[in-house]
Design a protein around this motif. Structure first.
Motif, short mmCIF file in Angstrom:
data_model
loop_
_atom_site.label_atom_id
_atom_site.label_comp_id
_atom_site.label_asym_id
_atom_site.label_seq_id
_atom_site.Cartn_x
_atom_site.Cartn_y
_atom_site.Cartn_z
N SER A 129 9.16 5.89 -4.62
CA SER A 129 9.18 5.77 -3.16
C SER A 129 10.20 4.72 -2.74
O SER A 129 10.53 3.81 -3.50
N PHE A 130 10.66 4.86 -1.50
CA PHE A 130 11.53 3.83 -0.93
C PHE A 130 10.73 2.55 -0.69
O PHE A 130 11.23 1.44 -0.90
N THR A 131 9.48 2.73 -0.30
CA THR A 131 8.63 1.57 0.01
C THR A 131 8.49 0.64 -1.19
O THR A 131 8.43 -0.58 -1.06
N ARG A 132 8.46 1.23 -2.38
CA ARG A 132 8.39 0.41 -3.60
C ARG A 132 9.63 -0.48 -3.73
O ARG A 132 9.54 -1.64 -4.15
N CYS A 164 0.83 -1.21 0.00
CA CYS A 164 0.00 0.00 0.00
C CYS A 164 0.87 1.25 0.00
O CYS A 164 1.35 1.69 1.05
N HIS A 165 1.11 1.81 -1.17
CA HIS A 165 1.80 3.09 -1.30
C HIS A 165 1.25 3.78 -2.54
O HIS A 165 1.10 3.13 -3.59
N PRO A 166 1.00 5.09 -2.47
CA PRO A 166 0.40 5.76 -3.64
C PRO A 166 1.35 5.99 -4.80
O PRO A 166 0.90 6.33 -5.90
N LEU A 199 20.04 10.19 6.12
CA LEU A 199 20.08 8.75 6.42
C LEU A 199 19.25 7.94 5.43
O LEU A 199 19.48 6.75 5.25
N ARG A 200 18.26 8.60 4.82
CA ARG A 200 17.45 7.89 3.81
C ARG A 200 18.38 7.27 2.75
O ARG A 200 18.25 6.09 2.43
N GLU A 201 19.28 8.10 2.23
CA GLU A 201 20.20 7.61 1.18
C GLU A 201 21.31 6.75 1.79
O GLU A 201 21.67 5.72 1.23
N CYS A 242 7.54 -1.76 7.29
CA CYS A 242 7.05 -0.41 7.01
C CYS A 242 8.17 0.60 7.07
O CYS A 242 9.18 0.39 7.75
N SER A 243 7.99 1.67 6.33
CA SER A 243 8.98 2.76 6.34
C SER A 243 8.39 3.91 7.13
O SER A 243 7.18 4.17 7.07
N ALA A 244 9.25 4.57 7.89
CA ALA A 244 8.80 5.70 8.72
C ALA A 244 9.75 6.86 8.52
O ALA A 244 10.97 6.67 8.53
N PRO A 267 4.12 2.64 4.02
CA PRO A 267 4.74 3.73 4.77
C PRO A 267 3.85 4.10 5.95
O PRO A 267 2.63 3.96 5.87
N VAL A 268 4.46 4.55 7.03
CA VAL A 268 3.68 5.04 8.17
C VAL A 268 3.08 6.39 7.80
O VAL A 268 3.79 7.30 7.36
N PHE A 269 1.79 6.51 7.92
CA PHE A 269 1.08 7.79 7.73
C PHE A 269 0.38 8.10 9.04
O PHE A 269 -0.48 7.33 9.49
N TRP A 270 0.72 9.22 9.64
CA TRP A 270 0.09 9.64 10.90
C TRP A 270 0.03 8.49 11.91
O TRP A 270 -1.03 8.18 12.46
N SER A 271 1.21 7.89 12.09
CA SER A 271 1.39 6.85 13.12
C SER A 271 0.52 5.61 12.92
O SER A 271 0.24 4.86 13.86
N GLU A 272 0.12 5.38 11.68
CA GLU A 272 -0.71 4.21 11.36
C GLU A 272 -0.34 3.76 9.94
O GLU A 272 0.53 4.36 9.30
C1 LIG Z 1 0.59 11.86 4.87
C2 LIG Z 1 1.87 11.43 5.50
C3 LIG Z 1 1.90 11.15 6.85
C4 LIG Z 1 3.08 10.72 7.44
N1 LIG Z 1 3.08 10.42 8.77
C5 LIG Z 1 4.21 9.94 9.34
C6 LIG Z 1 4.22 9.59 10.72
O1 LIG Z 1 3.24 9.70 11.43
N2 LIG Z 1 5.37 9.09 11.24
C7 LIG Z 1 6.50 8.92 10.49
O2 LIG Z 1 7.50 8.44 11.01
N3 LIG Z 1 6.52 9.25 9.17
C8 LIG Z 1 5.40 9.75 8.60
N4 LIG Z 1 5.40 10.09 7.27
C9 LIG Z 1 6.61 9.88 6.50
C10 LIG Z 1 6.52 8.61 5.69
O3 LIG Z 1 6.41 7.48 6.49
C11 LIG Z 1 7.78 8.61 4.83
O4 LIG Z 1 7.62 9.65 3.91
C12 LIG Z 1 7.99 7.37 4.09
O5 LIG Z 1 8.25 6.32 4.94
C13 LIG Z 1 9.16 7.58 3.16
O6 LIG Z 1 9.21 6.52 2.32
P1 LIG Z 1 8.68 6.54 0.81
O7 LIG Z 1 9.79 7.09 -0.03
O8 LIG Z 1 8.40 5.13 0.55
O9 LIG Z 1 7.42 7.39 0.77
C14 LIG Z 1 4.25 10.56 6.66
C15 LIG Z 1 4.20 10.87 5.28
C16 LIG Z 1 3.04 11.29 4.71
C17 LIG Z 1 3.02 11.60 3.24
#
Ligand SMILES: Cc1cc2nc3c(=O)[nH]c(=O)nc-3n(C[C@H](O)[C@H](O)[C@H](O)COP(=O)(O)O)c2cc1C
Length: 197
Positions: free
Chosen positions: A14-17, A8-10, A174-176, A126-128, A87-92
């Motif tokens: 993305s790193f999640t991909r 589930c990633h839009p 640290l992402r890179e 999951c990625s955060a 990816p974690v979105f708003w702690s979920e």
């Molecule tokens: C709408 C939204 C909400 C997010 N909420 C959190 C969060 O609550 N905690 C957190 O650690 N990261 C949060 N993030 C950061 C994402 O987890 C982070 O961008 C993602 O893991 C990066 O990986 P990606 O390149 O796969 O998107 C949020 C990002 C978005 C877009």
């Protein structure tokens, strides 16, 4: 053996991909099979209908679940492991995945007189964006684990693991820096998913 991946990633940007791809590579290199539900690409309906709500709220197994829900449930029961990648979105988890649970974990399948099989393994990758220290100190990591492992997966998998790849925000170097190391760890998780302990 077969792993069912709920991804589930839009965005493919993305790193999640890359987590998804490295994991699939590991599983297939170990000689196993992956089936994937890519929830955004499928445009999976996250909202419960009123009829679905009333069915669950009244602990009924009628009417039959919708065809898209049935398809997900069949994938689960044809698999040996279930893996969630998001990816974690708003702690979920993203809302689409939370909605997937609302609908797919239906009465009579995931609870009640359950028809869902007990899977050998459940894995969350999951990625955060936040650093792990922050996620630990605030209790957010514990809360995410509690919800995924202690509620959604409990009793439905024999073994479960929650893995978070932290500091993946695009503004964090640290992402890179951790990119290759993290993907190697993901690949190894895939490769050892069905290895005997
Ligand atoms: C709408 C939204 C909400 C997010 N909420 C959190 C969060 O609550 N905690 C957190 O650690 N990261 C949060 N993030 C950061 C994402 O987890 C982070 O961008 C993602 O893991 C990066 O990986 P990606 O390149 O796969 O998107 C949020 C990002 C978005 C877009």
């Amino acid at each position: 053996m077969k792993a069912f991946i709920v991804y589930c990633h839009p965005s493919e940007n993305s790193f999640t991909r890359h987590i998804r791809d490295a994991f699939i590579q590991g599983v297939t290199d170990a000689g196993h099979e992956c089936v994937i539900s890519d929830l955004y690409r499928m445009d999976f309906q996250a909202d419960m209908t009123e009829a679905e709500y009333l069915r669950d709220a009244h602990y009924r197994t009628t009417p039959d679940v919708a065809a898209d829900v049935r398809a997900e449930q069949e994938k689960i029961n044809a698999s040996d492991a279930i893996v969630f990648i998001y990816p974690v979105f708003w702690s979920e988890a993203p809302a689409k995945l939370v909605g997937w649970f609302d609908r797919v974990w239906s009465y009579g399948f995931a609870y009640g007189d359950r028809t869902m099989k007990t899977l050998n393994k459940g894995l969350i990758l999951c990625s955060a964006g936040n650093p792990i220290d922050y996620l630990e100190e605030t209790g957010i990591l514990d809360s995410m684990k509690k919800v995924m492992l202690g509620d959604r997966l409990t009793g439905r998998v024999k073994q479960a693991e929650f893995v978070v790849f932290d500091s993946t925000s695009r503004e964090n170097p640290l992402r890179e820096e951790n990119w290759d190391k993290n993907l190697k760890a993901v690949y190894e998780k895939g490769k050892s998913l069905f290895a005997a302990k």
